[in-house]
Design an enzyme around this catalytic site. Sequence first.
Site, PDB file in Angstrom:
ATOM      1  CB  SER A 175       1.080 -24.322   5.575  1.00  0.00           C
ATOM      2  OG  SER A 175       2.361 -23.752   5.453  1.00  0.00           O
ATOM      3  CE1 TYR A 188       2.640 -29.211   7.629  1.00  0.00           C
ATOM      4  CE2 TYR A 188       3.429 -27.364   6.297  1.00  0.00           C
ATOM      5  CZ  TYR A 188       2.651 -27.853   7.324  1.00  0.00           C
ATOM      6  OH  TYR A 188       1.856 -26.998   8.052  1.00  0.00           O
TER       7      TYR A 188
END
Length: 302
Positions: A175, A188
């Site tokens: 990501s 995350y």
Amino acid sequence: MVWKWLGALLLFPVQMVYLVVKAAVCILLPARLRDLSGENVLITGGGRGIGRHLAREFAKRGARKIILWGRTEKYLKETTEEIRMMGTECHYLICDVGNREEVYQQAKAVREKVGDITILVNNAAVVHGKSLMDSDDDALLKSQHINTLGQFWTTKAFLPRMLELQNGHIVCLNSVLALSAIPGAIDYCTSKASSFAFMESLTLGLLDCPGVNATTVLPFHTSTEMFQGMRIRFPNLFPPLKPETVARRTVEAVQLNQAFLLLPWTMHVLVILKSILPRSALEEIHKFSGSYTCMNTFKGRT
């Protein structure tokens, strides 16, 4: 010895110019895509979201066999049946990649049932979606086990045979938050930053391993259930990526043997700005774009 080092020092900038020109030419010229017809592909988190689209894309591009790992049998079974309808052999196994023993056990089962894996796609991920002080300790551990340590276990399980065969590819669906973190997703962001370092080290380590390569994909916010409810300030200016787009570009990157892929291309600007702007300016960019508050409406998967 002095002349040797002096020669290397003078040659180095010439090599850099050559490599940059070569890369620019490759961008302009049509690239030759790798044939996937002999490849066995394993996708973690393959039952839904980007994982399901990756399975479809690999099947469309002629992969020999596709194996799906995940924790929810319902979604794995649905995706497996869909891929089989496309004419590609597909299997699934229940596997929590955060569980080391389970990964090694299921990897052995895959080799016995299907054969050697030549493309491993580490796609499985979870997000807790809370600040540090509001986070549950077990949920934080779960994020690190699945998003980061899971890649250690899967890679250790399949890479040795790839090295023996001199044929293999390790893929990581990462990501852009690995490079630019946001509040409200501390679990995350941390796990993805760790995962990025893992892949960067692995990619460099494979330079002297013929036939075995790695690809790291760093997409912007993608419209899947995992980040349901996340809101940015200018959605028309920065629209979320479609999962099918991420899947298509990922498989293309594998076929092109591309080491790192940022999606969309404008994310390169973010990386450059982060490298040159002072902290105060970066904070204003975060406030202006709404990334400071984008997780305030986060719901996640239901």
